[in-house]
Design an enzyme around this catalytic site. Structure first.
Site, PDB file in Angstrom:
ATOM      1  N   CYS A   1      89.196 -38.090-113.301  1.00 27.59           N
ATOM      2  CA  CYS A   1      88.426 -37.239-114.224  1.00 27.59           C
ATOM      3  C   CYS A   1      87.285 -38.041-114.842  1.00 27.59           C
ATOM      4  CB  CYS A   1      89.320 -36.687-115.329  1.00 27.59           C
ATOM      5  SG  CYS A   1      90.679 -35.651-114.729  1.00 27.59           S
TER       6      CYS A   1
ATOM      7  N   CYS B   1      93.454 -39.275-117.104  1.00 29.83           N
ATOM      8  CA  CYS B   1      93.202 -39.091-115.671  1.00 29.83           C
ATOM      9  C   CYS B   1      91.993 -39.907-115.210  1.00 29.83           C
ATOM     10  CB  CYS B   1      93.020 -37.587-115.422  1.00 29.83           C
ATOM     11  SG  CYS B   1      92.134 -37.125-113.941  1.00 29.83           S
TER      12      CYS B   1
END
Ligand SMILES: [Zn+2]
Length: 148
Positions: A78, A75
């Site tokens: 993230c 991700c």
């Protein structure tokens, strides 16, 4: 803060090296508390990795609020948020426990908490959700979440 608490500030967290769940006295964070099983130190000024097995105990047993980053390795947002989380863990060490949970390895927890997008950040107090943010939010929003 004038509130006085009878209970000491503790965090219940898994050891990063052997996985043993320890109750750590956060008042002694400067003295580098060690794992009761393997003797390696707990690094409490950075996010603590929890897994599906240790997550519940960590949020329920820790006497300080727990800010959990629900993330995944693939991700991008993230990764953008990770340094902000690292800084909060460092600046608020002993007051707030910052934890990271890999959602790919914790599908049951993710479903139960209704996590539909990552990163999701949830602040827990006594095991209960207090507030959450989803996505790559500005640093001040994440800092505010950690103060709720
Ligand atoms: Zn250990």
């Amino acid at each position: 803060m004038t509130e006085t608490r009878a209970a000491p500030s503790t965090a219940t967290i898994p050891c990063a090296f052997c996985g043993a769940v320890n109750r750590v006295d956060l008042a002694r964070v400067d003295q580098r508390p060690k794992c009761g099983k393997c003797g390696k130190p707990f690094l409490l000024d950075r996010p603590v990795k929890v897994d599906q097995a240790s997550f519940e105990r960590t949020i329920a047993d820790s006497t300080v609020p727990v800010l959990v980053d629900f993330y995944a390795d693939w991700c991008g947002p993230c990764k953008v948020m990770a340094p902000i989380l690292d800084r909060i863990a460092h600046e608020r060490a002993g007051e707030v426990l910052v934890a990271k949970l890999d959602t790919d390895r914790a599908p049951e927890v993710s479903v139960r908490l209704g996590i539909r997008g990552i990163p999701t950040f949830i602040l827990f107090r006594d095991g209960k959700e207090v507030a959450r943010e989803t996505g790559a939010v500005p640093a001040d929003r994440l800092e505010a979440l950690a103060r709720k």
